[in-house]
Design an enzyme around this catalytic site. Structure first.
Site, PDB file in Angstrom:
ATOM      1  N   GLN A 124       6.567   1.474  -0.820  1.00 28.18           N
ATOM      2  CA  GLN A 124       7.411   0.529  -1.556  1.00 28.18           C
ATOM      3  C   GLN A 124       8.340  -0.192  -0.587  1.00 28.18           C
ATOM      4  O   GLN A 124       9.063  -1.100  -0.972  1.00 28.18           O
ATOM      5  CB  GLN A 124       8.250   1.280  -2.594  1.00 28.18           C
ATOM      6  CG  GLN A 124       7.450   2.006  -3.640  1.00 28.18           C
ATOM      7  CD  GLN A 124       8.320   2.967  -4.438  1.00 28.18           C
ATOM      8  OE1 GLN A 124       8.916   2.581  -5.441  1.00 28.18           O
ATOM      9  NE2 GLN A 124       8.413   4.202  -3.992  1.00 28.18           N
ATOM     10  N   HIS A 131       5.468  -3.684  -2.461  1.00 32.44           N
ATOM     11  CA  HIS A 131       6.621  -4.523  -2.813  1.00 32.44           C
ATOM     12  C   HIS A 131       6.854  -5.651  -1.807  1.00 32.44           C
ATOM     13  O   HIS A 131       7.944  -6.214  -1.751  1.00 32.44           O
ATOM     14  CB  HIS A 131       7.893  -3.661  -2.943  1.00 32.44           C
ATOM     15  CG  HIS A 131       7.877  -2.767  -4.145  1.00 32.44           C
ATOM     16  ND1 HIS A 131       8.799  -1.759  -4.349  1.00 32.44           N
ATOM     17  CD2 HIS A 131       7.054  -2.735  -5.227  1.00 32.44           C
ATOM     18  CE1 HIS A 131       8.539  -1.142  -5.485  1.00 32.44           C
ATOM     19  NE2 HIS A 131       7.488  -1.703  -6.049  1.00 32.44           N
TER      20      HIS A 131
END
Ligand code: APR
Length: 238
Positions: free
Chosen positions: A96, A114
């Site tokens: 992430q 992300h």
């Protein structure tokens, strides 16, 4: 999807979050010194915020990109790169994190779900390009030469994370799932452990504090990533 010498039939999926980079000096999001303590998520990490005040959003990400030059991968990043190299099965690392510490440590089978600080995305021509240094509101797109249309290539709240099809495919086959340094506060990543359980994988969490989804893991090991991740990798490869 994945690398490995593919000898033992195991499919290992590792998910990382901000906690793995904390020992390198990169701020996490939540908690007393977290990034969100100084900023409201709605002010810097949504498409609406960017439309309202692009200069503020650029300043936030420009500062974080600049910080990358002052930090180095730690023992946990290096241990995961070694795990990828030496694991006798399939392997995929999903992060992430938007920093580049995993790749600088040598990880190759890596998805930045992300986005990445060192990438730009032109809203005029849809090109994505490597980005170093400040971006700011008047950045010129190297592909279409348009000015002021390049945004940080970061998945903001309300936007779809990257490569979900590849991640879901790996999850559907994984036999071992490890979650490292994430609070389990943000979906879809927070739900990966439940999918892994559903398909019968063993699940382990390595974190400083129990995550929000801690009860879903077969095993939890608490401590600093730079200590507990190398020890776990050592055990797995023994
Ligand atoms: N070692 C291991 N874990 C640590 C360490 C450390 N040295 N320091 C902190 N942690 C743990 C914290 O206990 C916490 O559970 O890392 C976790 C960090 O949680 P968050 O700050 O919420 O980061 P993350 O889970 O990656 O956030 C997910 O939220 O805002 C968004 O897009 C952003 O990708 C991010 C997503």
């Amino acid at each position: 999807m994945v690398a490995g010498r593919q000898q033992n039939g195991e499919v290992l999926l590792v998910l990382t979050g901000a906690g793995i980079s904390a020992d390198s000096g990169v701020a996490t999001f939540r908690g007393p010194d977290g990034l969100w303590e100084g900023h409201r998520v709605e002010d810097v990490a949504t498409p609406e915020a960017f439309a309202r005040d692009p200069a503020l959003v650029h300043a936030f990400y420009d500062a974080r990109r600049a910080r990358l030059g002052a930090v180095e991968p730690n023992a946990a990043h290096h241990a995961l790169a070694r795990l990828e190299r030496d694991w006798p099965g399939e392997f995929l690392l999903v992060t992430q994190n938007v920093d580049d510490l995993h790749e600088r440590a040598g990880s190759r089978h890596l998805i930045h779900m992300h986005g990445e600080l060192k990438s730009g995305w032109c809203r005029a021509c849809d090109a994505r390009m490597p980005w170093d240094g400040p971006m700011g509101t008047s950045a010129v797109c190297p592909a279409c030469r348009g000015a002021g249309q390049v945004r940080p290539d970061i998945v903001w709240f309300g936007e779809m994370p990257y490569a979900m099809d590849r991640i879901e495919e790996a999850l559907s086959r994984c036999t071992l799932f490890a979650s490292i340094g994430t609070s389990g506060a943000v979906y879809p990543a927070a739900g990966f452990v439940q999918t892994a359980r559903y398909v019968g994988a063993r699940t382990i969490e390595l974190n400083l504090d129990p995550s929000q989804g801690s009860i879903f893991f077969h095993q939890t090991r608490l401590g600093r990533a730079s200590k507990i991740v190398p020890a776990w990798v050592e055990e797995l490869l023994a």
